[in-house]
Structures are given as structure tokens and as C-alpha cells.
Design an enzyme around this catalytic site. Structure first.
Site, PDB file in Angstrom:
ATOM      1  N   LYS A  10       0.811  -1.220   0.000  1.00 58.63           N
ATOM      2  CA  LYS A  10       0.000   0.000   0.000  1.00 58.63           C
ATOM      3  C   LYS A  10       0.851   1.281   0.000  1.00 58.63           C
ATOM      4  O   LYS A  10       2.051   1.241   0.283  1.00 58.63           O
ATOM      5  CB  LYS A  10      -0.919  -0.017   1.222  1.00 58.63           C
ATOM      6  N   PHE A  58     -15.636   3.789   6.497  1.00 60.16           N
ATOM      7  CA  PHE A  58     -14.258   4.119   6.113  1.00 60.16           C
ATOM      8  C   PHE A  58     -14.002   4.017   4.611  1.00 60.16           C
ATOM      9  O   PHE A  58     -12.886   4.273   4.149  1.00 60.16           O
ATOM     10  CB  PHE A  58     -13.262   3.220   6.864  1.00 60.16           C
ATOM     11  N   ARG A 103       3.065  -6.302   9.113  1.00 56.88           N
ATOM     12  CA  ARG A 103       2.375  -5.189   9.775  1.00 56.88           C
ATOM     13  C   ARG A 103       3.035  -4.796  11.093  1.00 56.88           C
ATOM     14  O   ARG A 103       3.066  -3.620  11.435  1.00 56.88           O
ATOM     15  CB  ARG A 103       0.906  -5.526   9.942  1.00 56.88           C
ATOM     16  N   HIS A 116      -2.109  -5.500   1.690  1.00 59.04           N
ATOM     17  CA  HIS A 116      -3.387  -6.201   1.545  1.00 59.04           C
ATOM     18  C   HIS A 116      -3.056  -7.594   1.048  1.00 59.04           C
ATOM     19  O   HIS A 116      -2.140  -7.772   0.242  1.00 59.04           O
ATOM     20  CB  HIS A 116      -4.278  -5.503   0.507  1.00 59.04           C
TER      21      HIS A 116
END
Length: 139
Positions: A10, A58, A103, A116
Site C-alpha cells: 500500500k 471508512f 504489519r 493487503h
């Protein structure tokens, strides 16, 4: 069983030049990167990709975030690739992610969580087809 899954690195990660470091974590986990492309998602591409979240509060912020800067789309291959990559990514909230996961290592927040990954083989096939032709994938 050898499977393929889809990954997006991302904007929060590409902005910080983390593609190589994330790829190293992926490869160290035994997954092969069999297709990869850096792209700038259009509004239409992001809306289509995340249409499952269209009713969520969101959604607009997610689309804006994903179109703000380039992303790296990938096809990963390996034994139980979908499950393995989800383990390698770690929990959506980096505070809850296991040590050594992408992460935990690189995410800034729950919203800027660096990667993702497909959640099923069926979705992996759909997501891969949105960005790659069969001839783009070199196993």
C-alpha cells in the site's frame, strides 16, 4: 498444495520505500513473487477493488488513501499461499500483529497497515484478474 494469492503493498509502504524489505519478508516465508507491478490506482479501480466495503464508514477514506500514491500489486505463489501470506502479513491492527510480521514491522496504524492480501482462493483469483493477464504471471 501450491496456490496463488494476491498482494498489494500500500501507499504508506511505497512512500517509505519499503517494497524491497517487504518482498524480503515474503520470500523468507517461502512465497515466490511470480508477478509484480507498480501502479497508481485510479478512483474507479480502487472503488471496484474495495466495493465489498462500499457501505462501510471508512470506504471513502480507504479509496482516497489507495489512490493518493503508487502501490505495488503482486501475485505470490507457494504452498497454502493464501493462508501463509495472511500469517506473514499479521493482524490488521499492527498493535495486535505477531512479531516479525509485515504489519508489526512496517505498519503505521490500523488504516495505514502497509499491505493487503486475499482472504480466500476465490477472491485471490478475482483480485489477480483485475491487475494481471495470465501471460504476466511467470512461475
Amino acid at each position: 498444495m501450491t496456490e496463488r494469492t494476491f498482494s498489494i503493498i500500500k501507499p504508506d509502504a511505497t512512500r517509505r520505500n519499503l517494497t524491497g524489505k517487504i518482498n524480503a519478508v515474503i520470500e523468507e516465508a517461502g512465497l515466490r513473487i511470480v508477478a509484480q507491478r507498480r501502479v497508481k490506482l485510479t478512483d474507479a479501480q480502487a472503488k471496484k477493488f474495495y466495493e465489498v466495503h462500499a457501505e462501510r464508514p471508512f470506504y471513502g477514506e480507504l479509496v482516497a488513501q489507495m489512490t493518493a500514491e503508487p502501490v505495488v500489486v503482486q501475485v505470490l505463489e507457494g504452498d497454502n499461499a493464501v493462508l501463509k501470506y495472511r500469517e506473514v502479513m499479521g493482524a490488521t491492527n499492527p498493535d495486535n500483529a505477531d512479531e516479525g510480521t509485515i504489519r508489526k514491522l512496517f505498519a503505521l496504524s490500523i488504516g495505514e497497515n502497509s499491505v493487503h492480501g486475499s482472504d480466500s482462493l476465490e477472491n485471490a483469483a478475482i483480485e489477480i484478474a483485475q491487475f494481471f493477464k495470465d501471460e504476466d504471471i511467470v512461475g
